[in-house]
Motif scaffolding. Structure first.
Motif, short mmCIF file in Angstrom:
data_model
loop_
_atom_site.label_atom_id
_atom_site.label_comp_id
_atom_site.label_asym_id
_atom_site.label_seq_id
_atom_site.Cartn_x
_atom_site.Cartn_y
_atom_site.Cartn_z
N ALA A 163 47.47 -89.69 12.33
CA ALA A 163 48.13 -90.31 13.48
C ALA A 163 47.20 -91.33 14.16
O ALA A 163 45.97 -91.16 14.14
N ALA A 164 47.79 -92.37 14.74
CA ALA A 164 47.01 -93.41 15.42
C ALA A 164 46.41 -92.86 16.72
O ALA A 164 47.04 -92.04 17.40
N LEU A 165 45.17 -93.30 17.03
CA LEU A 165 44.50 -92.86 18.27
C LEU A 165 44.94 -93.75 19.44
O LEU A 165 45.27 -94.92 19.23
N ASP A 166 44.92 -93.17 20.62
CA ASP A 166 45.25 -93.99 21.80
C ASP A 166 44.17 -95.04 22.03
O ASP A 166 44.45 -96.18 22.34
N THR A 167 42.89 -94.59 21.84
CA THR A 167 41.78 -95.50 22.03
C THR A 167 40.92 -95.52 20.77
O THR A 167 40.38 -94.47 20.39
N PRO A 168 40.79 -96.66 20.10
CA PRO A 168 39.91 -96.71 18.91
C PRO A 168 38.47 -96.40 19.31
O PRO A 168 38.04 -96.68 20.43
N HIS B 121 42.44 -94.15 13.60
CA HIS B 121 43.36 -93.05 13.30
C HIS B 121 42.61 -91.73 13.20
O HIS B 121 41.40 -91.72 12.95
N GLN B 122 43.39 -90.63 13.32
CA GLN B 122 42.82 -89.30 13.04
C GLN B 122 42.41 -89.26 11.57
O GLN B 122 43.07 -89.88 10.74
N GLN B 123 41.33 -88.53 11.28
CA GLN B 123 40.87 -88.43 9.89
C GLN B 123 41.38 -87.13 9.27
O GLN B 123 41.09 -86.04 9.77
N LEU B 124 42.17 -87.26 8.18
CA LEU B 124 42.78 -86.08 7.55
C LEU B 124 41.92 -85.56 6.40
O LEU B 124 41.65 -86.28 5.45
N ILE B 125 41.51 -84.30 6.51
CA ILE B 125 40.70 -83.68 5.46
C ILE B 125 41.61 -82.92 4.48
O ILE B 125 41.26 -82.74 3.32
N MET C 140 31.87 -82.41 23.71
CA MET C 140 32.15 -83.43 22.68
C MET C 140 33.03 -84.52 23.27
O MET C 140 33.91 -84.25 24.09
N ASN C 141 32.75 -85.76 22.83
CA ASN C 141 33.57 -86.89 23.22
C ASN C 141 35.04 -86.60 22.91
O ASN C 141 35.38 -86.26 21.77
N PRO C 142 35.97 -86.69 23.87
CA PRO C 142 37.38 -86.32 23.60
C PRO C 142 38.02 -87.17 22.51
O PRO C 142 38.89 -86.70 21.78
N ASP D 147 39.56 -85.84 19.05
CA ASP D 147 40.90 -86.20 18.58
C ASP D 147 40.85 -86.68 17.12
O ASP D 147 41.69 -86.31 16.30
N ILE D 148 39.82 -87.48 16.80
CA ILE D 148 39.68 -88.01 15.43
C ILE D 148 39.61 -86.87 14.41
O ILE D 148 40.24 -86.90 13.37
N TYR D 149 38.81 -85.84 14.75
CA TYR D 149 38.58 -84.75 13.79
C TYR D 149 39.40 -83.49 14.14
O TYR D 149 39.05 -82.39 13.71
#
Lengths: 253, 64
Positions: A47-52, A62-66, B1-3, B7-9
């Motif tokens: 999913a896209a992040l609100d803030t890059p 984006h969120q990183q999918l493992i 941790m940075n929010p 969110d990224i991970y």
């Protein structure tokens, strides 16, 4: 008219010498592929992040999918299951045209490996589906056609165990292997004909990145080698068992 | 941790059991199958050697 001599596969020939090296090479390549999947191939975007955010000098948007890491083994084992099924159907045709039991043995061994790799595909796929979609099963076109394939392969072995006459058993088994084979192109093409979000057509969606493609290729070659090694070992065992039975019959006479 | 990093991970830890299970089941099942085939092969070879010997002995007895 000169009758063409049928070449019958036999154990103990040169491919058997390659069985163990192929298995070892397959084990090494799949291990390398496993490491590449986690250390070399970049994670895919979710999913896209609100803030890059800038992470290690790279702008992450984006969120990183493992969970997608399952793909690196899921797809190769599915391809290997198709390849083994094609071999099984090929030997089924050879049996139907020659009535030579050896071809039935080859077909049975290839079908056994098909079942093994079908189970691998189902297990890896289901675990991925469970995490990504929150369900163990969904009636999606590729999953449904692949389930049908698995049921046909299981039916093949149920049928084999229920018929004693070797000639009749081999004939029915060959026909079932051909029916299963018909499902292969359907299974392969179904996502191209009926688009699905669970099984995207990778080529149509821009293909894989070089790091992803390299990882899939390494695992694919490794799994092919493992399947080849297992096929030769299992065929050798099956042939020995047949010769053993013949010797027992000889002793009883 | 940075929010934002969190969110990224966000999906990494929840997906780990599924990834580990997928790889573990695949490797273990493959290993069990290889062991089964190799031990079956050895067992059949041993039975074959015993039977070949018995056939030879029987044929020797008949010819004598």
């Amino acid at each position: 008219m000169v009758e063409k001599k049928v070449r019958i596969p036999e154990a103990g020939q040169w491919p058997d010498k390659l069985a163990l090296p192929a298995l070892a090479a397959g084990a090494v390549l799949t291990t390398v592929g496993f490491l590449m999947a986690f250390l070399f191939a970049a994670p895919v975007n979710g999913a896209a992040l609100d803030t890059p955010e800038l992470v290690n000098g790279v702008m992450v948007t984006h969120q990183q999918l493992i969970s997608q890491k399952i793909f690196y083994f899921h797809m190769p084992v599915a391809i290997v299951s198709f390849v083994m099924l094609i071999f099984s159907a090929y030997y089924g045709i050879r049996f139907l045209t020659t009535r030579e039991q050896r071809f039935d043995t080859c077909s049975r061994v290839a079908m056994e490996l098909t079942l093994l790799f079908v189970i691998f595909t189902m297990v890896t796929g289901d675990l991925w589906t469970r995490f990504e979609w929150g369900v163990w099963w969904t009636w999606e076109p590729r999953l449904t056609t692949y389930l049908i394939l698995m049921l046909i392969v299981i039916a093949y072995f149920v049928m084999r165990n229920s018929i004693d006459d070797p000639e009749r058993r081999a004939t029915y088994a060959s026909v079932i292997s051909l029916i299963a084979f018909v499902d292969v192109p359907i299974c392969f093409m179904i996502t191209r004909l009926i688009p699905s979000s669970v099984h995207p057509v990778i080529a149509r969606e821009g293909g894989m990145t070089p790091d992803m493609a390299a990882t899939v290729l390494v695992v694919m070659i490794g799994m092919m080698l493992v399947a080849f090694g297992l096929y030769r070992l299992r065929f050798r065992e099956a042939r020995l068992a047949e010769r053993l039975q013949a010797l027992k019959d000889q002793l009883e006479d | 941790m940075n929010p934002i990093l969190a969110d990224i991970y966000a999906t990494v830890i929840p997906s780990a059991p599924f990834i580990i299970a997928a790889y573990a089941i695949l490797w273990l099942a493959l290993l069990v199958y290889v062991i089964k085939v190799v031990s079956g092969l050895k067992k059949t070879e041993a039975q074959m050697a015993v039977l070949e010997e018995a056939v030879r002995a029987k044929e020797g007895g008949v010819s004598r």
